[in-house]
Scaffold this active site. Structure first.
Site, PDB file in Angstrom:
ATOM      1  N   LEU A   1       1.132  -1.396  -0.189  1.00 13.06           N
ATOM      2  CA  LEU A   1       0.074   0.038   0.119  1.00 13.06           C
ATOM      3  C   LEU A   1       0.923   1.239  -0.226  1.00 13.06           C
ATOM      4  O   LEU A   1       0.515   1.982  -0.629  1.00 13.06           O
ATOM      5  CB  LEU A   1      -0.528  -0.154   1.013  1.00 13.06           C
ATOM      6  CG  LEU A   1      -2.277  -1.042   1.876  1.00 13.06           C
ATOM      7  CD1 LEU A   1      -2.611  -0.717   2.379  1.00 13.06           C
ATOM      8  CD2 LEU A   1      -3.400  -1.052   0.017  1.00 13.06           C
ATOM      9  N   GLY A   2       2.347   1.470   0.859  1.00 12.97           N
ATOM     10  CA  GLY A   2       2.973   2.443   0.822  1.00 12.97           C
ATOM     11  C   GLY A   2       4.181   2.237   1.784  1.00 12.97           C
ATOM     12  O   GLY A   2       4.147   1.228   2.634  1.00 12.97           O
TER      13      GLY A   2
ATOM     14  N   GLY B   1       9.337   7.023   5.615  1.00 10.49           N
ATOM     15  CA  GLY B   1      10.463   6.703   6.240  1.00 10.49           C
ATOM     16  C   GLY B   1      10.497   6.032   7.853  1.00 10.49           C
ATOM     17  O   GLY B   1      11.598   5.445   8.380  1.00 10.49           O
ATOM     18  N   PHE B   2       9.644   4.900   8.023  1.00  7.80           N
ATOM     19  CA  PHE B   2       8.963   4.611   9.216  1.00  7.80           C
ATOM     20  C   PHE B   2       8.767   3.517   9.081  1.00  7.80           C
ATOM     21  O   PHE B   2       8.514   2.445  10.296  1.00  7.80           O
ATOM     22  CB  PHE B   2       8.317   5.111  10.116  1.00  7.80           C
ATOM     23  CG  PHE B   2       8.781   6.649  10.892  1.00  7.80           C
ATOM     24  CD1 PHE B   2       9.743   7.069  11.808  1.00  7.80           C
ATOM     25  CD2 PHE B   2       8.510   8.062   9.957  1.00  7.80           C
ATOM     26  CE1 PHE B   2      10.078   7.817  12.167  1.00  7.80           C
ATOM     27  CE2 PHE B   2       8.705   9.327  10.568  1.00  7.80           C
ATOM     28  CZ  PHE B   2       9.486   9.122  11.773  1.00  7.80           C
TER      29      PHE B   2
ATOM     30  N   THR C   1       3.747  -0.117   4.039  1.00 10.06           N
ATOM     31  CA  THR C   1       1.933  -1.415   4.507  1.00 10.06           C
ATOM     32  C   THR C   1       2.060  -2.030   3.336  1.00 10.06           C
ATOM     33  O   THR C   1       1.871  -0.966   2.306  1.00 10.06           O
ATOM     34  CB  THR C   1       1.387   0.091   5.254  1.00 10.06           C
ATOM     35  OG1 THR C   1       2.050   1.447   5.814  1.00 10.06           O
ATOM     36  CG2 THR C   1       0.194   0.113   5.105  1.00 10.06           C
TER      37      THR C   1
ATOM     38  N   ASP D   1       1.724  13.542  13.748  1.00 10.42           N
ATOM     39  CA  ASP D   1       2.102  13.692  12.527  1.00 10.42           C
ATOM     40  C   ASP D   1       0.483  14.136  11.582  1.00 10.42           C
ATOM     41  O   ASP D   1       0.015  13.155  10.515  1.00 10.42           O
ATOM     42  CB  ASP D   1       2.929  12.880  11.490  1.00 10.42           C
ATOM     43  CG  ASP D   1       3.539  12.606  10.657  1.00 10.42           C
ATOM     44  OD1 ASP D   1       3.770  13.910   9.990  1.00 10.42           O
ATOM     45  OD2 ASP D   1       3.462  11.297   9.762  1.00 10.42           O
TER      46      ASP D   1
END
Length: 361
Positions: free
Chosen positions: A42-43, A46-47, A50, A165
């Site tokens: 899905l994506g 930086g962390f 998914t 965020d």
């Protein structure tokens, strides 16, 4: 279909598919942890990465989201410490997930130093995508967004959590029931980054978690507070109204504040509200979601109060002393009317001063 054969997959995603356990399972019939069928990426941020997955155990095989959090922790001591932090933050996410506007946490676990979150899948699009497709929103639509957003933010802050965020990319509009959903909390990312950093250095360092332009100065200085989320919501409102990134606006050279006023035409009260949400100074900014909710709700009462309340002044030919005036009884209605008159005078003076500054610059 095997994910590697899909021509639409980018080179970055191709690397993920080859280098991660979930990536290698993507598109195959093999299950992750004997339960999850990995469908696609899905994506990537930086962390972490998914993935969209299907729960092969539950009836109906519902879709879910699996997040692989980075970075990987290797040393046994740091791994133990990271596990404790991860479990603590995951439990907080589980509590927050009881709210309808936050994805439910379904599971969390650690495998060989890698940390995973399994969450409810919300079918929908983020607000950044919607603005790019449909264009900016009007004031009425943004006020409606604020009412929805402040409700969930109020809930998050009452659980002593700072999101860190908030931005259009982390706000989804559900296609099923049109609810606004807040995703991608930064707290668990910050904890794991600190632990990973301590594996390379003698002491752990705190990392900035957030997005440039949406994060206020105190968050950039690694001291986020509840009002930091208020600032991010204000910047998100600007994006919805203008379709402009916060970095596209000019900044006041003296205050550092965003010069957004010439880009959008708003009602006097809402412009003042937004301006207070975006104050650089914590002393001048709204302190809590409750304060913003109150200010937003007050707008509908102002015309009624100013038009209907008693606004009679003392006759100029009446000779009264200061003592007489101070002792004169004023009903609660009259006191409220006086307070509103004074507030409107101050507001007009402040707006005229700001306009003068803009013309001078």
């Amino acid at each position: 279909m095997n994910c590697f054969s899909n021509p639409k997959i980018s080179s970055i995603h191709a690397d993920i598919l080859k280098q991660t356990q979930l990536g290698k399972l993507c598109g195959s019939s093999r299950l992750f942890r004997d339960r999850y069928e990995i469908l696609k990426i899905l994506g990537r941020g930086g962390f972490g990465i998914t993935f969209l997955a299907k729960d092969a155990v539950l009836p109906g095989n519902p879709l879910c989201v699996i997040k692989l959090l980075c970075p990987k922790v290797t040393s046994s001591k740091s791994r133990e410490r990271a596990c404790k932090h991860f479990q603590k933050e995951a439990k907080i996410l589980a509590q927050l997930g009881s709210h309808s506007q936050i994805p439910m946490l379904l599971d969390y676990f650690e495998i060989n130093g890698e940390f995973y979150l399994v969450q409810e899948y919300v079918r929908g699009s983020n607000l950044a995508w919607k603005v790019k497709r449909n264009g900016p929103k009007n004031e009425v639509e943004v006020k409606q967004f604020l009412q929805e957003m402040l409700s969930v933010l109020q809930y998050v802050h009452k659980h002593h959590v700072i999101h860190r965020d908030i931005k259009p990319h982390n706000l989804l509009r559900s296609e099923d029931d049109k609810r606004l959903v807040l995703i991608d909390f930064g707290a668990v990312k910050e904890e794991l980054l600190d632990v990973a950093e301590s594996t390379m250095h003698e002491s752990a360092n705190t990392h900035f978690v957030g997005t440039m332009g949406f994060a206020p100065p105190e968050q950039l200085s690694l001291r986020p507070v509840y009002a930091s989320d208020i600032y991010a919501v204000g910047v998100t409102c600007l994006y919805l109204l203008t379709a402009k990134s916060p970095l596209e606006f000019d900044q006041d050279s003296n205050t550092g504040e965003c010069g957004w006023q010439t880009h959008v035409n708003l009602s006097e009260h809402f412009a003042q509200m937004l301006n207070k949400m975006l104050k650089i100074s914590l002393e001048e900014r709204f302190k809590s979601a409750d304060e913003v909710i109150w200010a937003l709700g007050m707008e509908s009462y102002l015309p009624t109060l100013t038009n209907c309340l008693s606004t009679q002044r003392l006759r100029s030919d009446t000779k009264t002393t200061n003592k007489d005036i101070s002792n004169q009884y004023l009903s609660p209605v009259a006191r409220t009317a006086n307070a509103i008159r004074e507030w409107r005078v101050k507001l007009k003076t402040r707006n005229s001063n700001e306009q003068r500054k803009l013309h001078m610059s």
